[in-house]
Design a protein around this motif. Sequence first.
Motif, mmCIF file in Angstrom:
data_model
loop_
_atom_site.group_PDB
_atom_site.id
_atom_site.type_symbol
_atom_site.label_atom_id
_atom_site.label_comp_id
_atom_site.label_asym_id
_atom_site.label_seq_id
_atom_site.Cartn_x
_atom_site.Cartn_y
_atom_site.Cartn_z
ATOM 1 N N VAL A 74 0.935 -1.269 -0.291
ATOM 2 C CA VAL A 74 -0.009 -0.076 0.000
ATOM 3 C C VAL A 74 0.928 1.344 0.023
ATOM 4 O O VAL A 74 0.378 2.168 -0.657
ATOM 5 C CB VAL A 74 -0.690 0.179 1.348
ATOM 6 N N ILE A 75 2.027 1.203 0.710
ATOM 7 C CA ILE A 75 2.959 2.300 0.625
ATOM 8 C C ILE A 75 3.410 2.668 -0.606
ATOM 9 O O ILE A 75 3.716 3.823 -1.161
ATOM 10 C CB ILE A 75 4.146 2.283 1.965
ATOM 11 N N LEU A 76 3.861 1.497 -1.210
ATOM 12 C CA LEU A 76 4.498 1.616 -2.671
ATOM 13 C C LEU A 76 3.503 2.210 -3.813
ATOM 14 O O LEU A 76 3.695 2.960 -4.538
ATOM 15 C CB LEU A 76 4.899 0.231 -3.211
ATOM 16 N N GLU A 77 2.184 1.682 -3.515
ATOM 17 C CA GLU A 77 1.140 2.197 -4.473
ATOM 18 C C GLU A 77 0.851 3.613 -4.310
ATOM 19 O O GLU A 77 0.534 4.523 -5.112
ATOM 20 C CB GLU A 77 -0.024 1.328 -4.310
ATOM 21 N N LEU A 78 0.689 4.116 -2.927
ATOM 22 C CA LEU A 78 0.490 5.417 -2.780
ATOM 23 C C LEU A 78 1.518 6.196 -3.088
ATOM 24 O O LEU A 78 1.174 7.578 -3.908
ATOM 25 C CB LEU A 78 0.282 5.693 -1.162
ATOM 26 N N GLU A 79 2.777 5.978 -2.973
ATOM 27 C CA GLU A 79 3.944 6.761 -3.408
ATOM 28 C C GLU A 79 4.208 6.891 -5.063
ATOM 29 O O GLU A 79 4.428 7.840 -5.538
ATOM 30 C CB GLU A 79 5.439 6.218 -2.916
ATOM 31 N N MET A 80 3.716 5.869 -5.705
ATOM 32 C CA MET A 80 3.550 5.667 -7.182
ATOM 33 C C MET A 80 2.589 6.492 -7.828
ATOM 34 O O MET A 80 2.791 7.106 -8.859
ATOM 35 C CB MET A 80 3.676 4.340 -7.794
ATOM 36 N N GLY A 81 1.278 6.431 -7.179
ATOM 37 C CA GLY A 81 0.194 6.892 -7.643
ATOM 38 C C GLY A 81 -0.173 8.395 -7.362
ATOM 39 O O GLY A 81 -1.177 8.788 -7.925
ATOM 40 N N TYR A 82 0.350 8.686 -6.052
ATOM 41 C CA TYR A 82 -0.385 9.792 -5.398
ATOM 42 C C TYR A 82 0.535 10.669 -4.733
ATOM 43 O O TYR A 82 1.525 10.221 -4.464
ATOM 44 C CB TYR A 82 -1.354 9.531 -4.343
ATOM 45 N N ASP A 83 0.357 11.974 -4.557
ATOM 46 C CA ASP A 83 1.257 12.828 -4.029
ATOM 47 C C ASP A 83 0.836 12.981 -2.566
ATOM 48 O O ASP A 83 0.276 14.062 -2.242
ATOM 49 C CB ASP A 83 1.460 14.338 -4.599
ATOM 50 N N VAL A 84 1.329 12.222 -1.724
ATOM 51 C CA VAL A 84 0.674 12.073 -0.176
ATOM 52 C C VAL A 84 1.792 13.004 0.708
ATOM 53 O O VAL A 84 3.223 12.522 0.532
ATOM 54 C CB VAL A 84 0.634 10.621 0.281
ATOM 55 N N PRO A 85 1.515 13.690 1.825
ATOM 56 C CA PRO A 85 2.237 14.549 2.197
ATOM 57 C C PRO A 85 3.131 13.509 3.235
ATOM 58 O O PRO A 85 2.862 12.728 3.836
ATOM 59 C CB PRO A 85 1.375 15.508 3.247
ATOM 60 N N LEU A 86 4.607 13.973 3.395
ATOM 61 C CA LEU A 86 5.240 13.269 4.175
ATOM 62 C C LEU A 86 4.938 13.224 5.805
ATOM 63 O O LEU A 86 4.993 12.138 6.484
ATOM 64 C CB LEU A 86 6.751 13.741 4.532
#
Length: 159
Positions: A74-86
């Motif tokens: 899930v972390i990998l998918e979020l990092e690859m597909g979305y700009d989630v704040p640190l």
Amino acid sequence: MPLHEMPARTGLIRAMARGFLGRCPHCGEGRIFGRFLKVRPECDVCGLELHHHRADDLPPYIVIFIVAHVVGYVILELEMGYDVPLWFQLGFWPLATLGLALGLLQPVKGAVVGLQYALGMHGFATLPSGGPAAPRGEEPRLGSTDERAADTRHGLGPA
């Protein structure tokens, strides 16, 4: 005790499912755990002795394997597909990892106890009535003889 009245050992999948739900792998009625990870000495319904289980380190290894794969994916998918704040990543994922690990630890330990019961490991060779399980060479390992007979009829039996 006549042969037809001997208690039958629960099959592998059913015993593990009952353990996963925190129930006795033999009867499915009694509770396995007295506290969060403390297994009761025996089932309060059928009398199956549970004190001799040896779950040891297998449940934490399984939980780490599952949680790491789920959270990592899930972390990998979020990092690859979305700009989630640190700040969100650093605050949410440790809590999610801890929550998943604690939530899965007891069910996985129960399933391991069910696995040991179904395979007759350690002290689980004797069933609650005091009568022994089937002799060691004839003990069903992965299901009942009815299931094996059905598999043989469908061409799934031993070669």
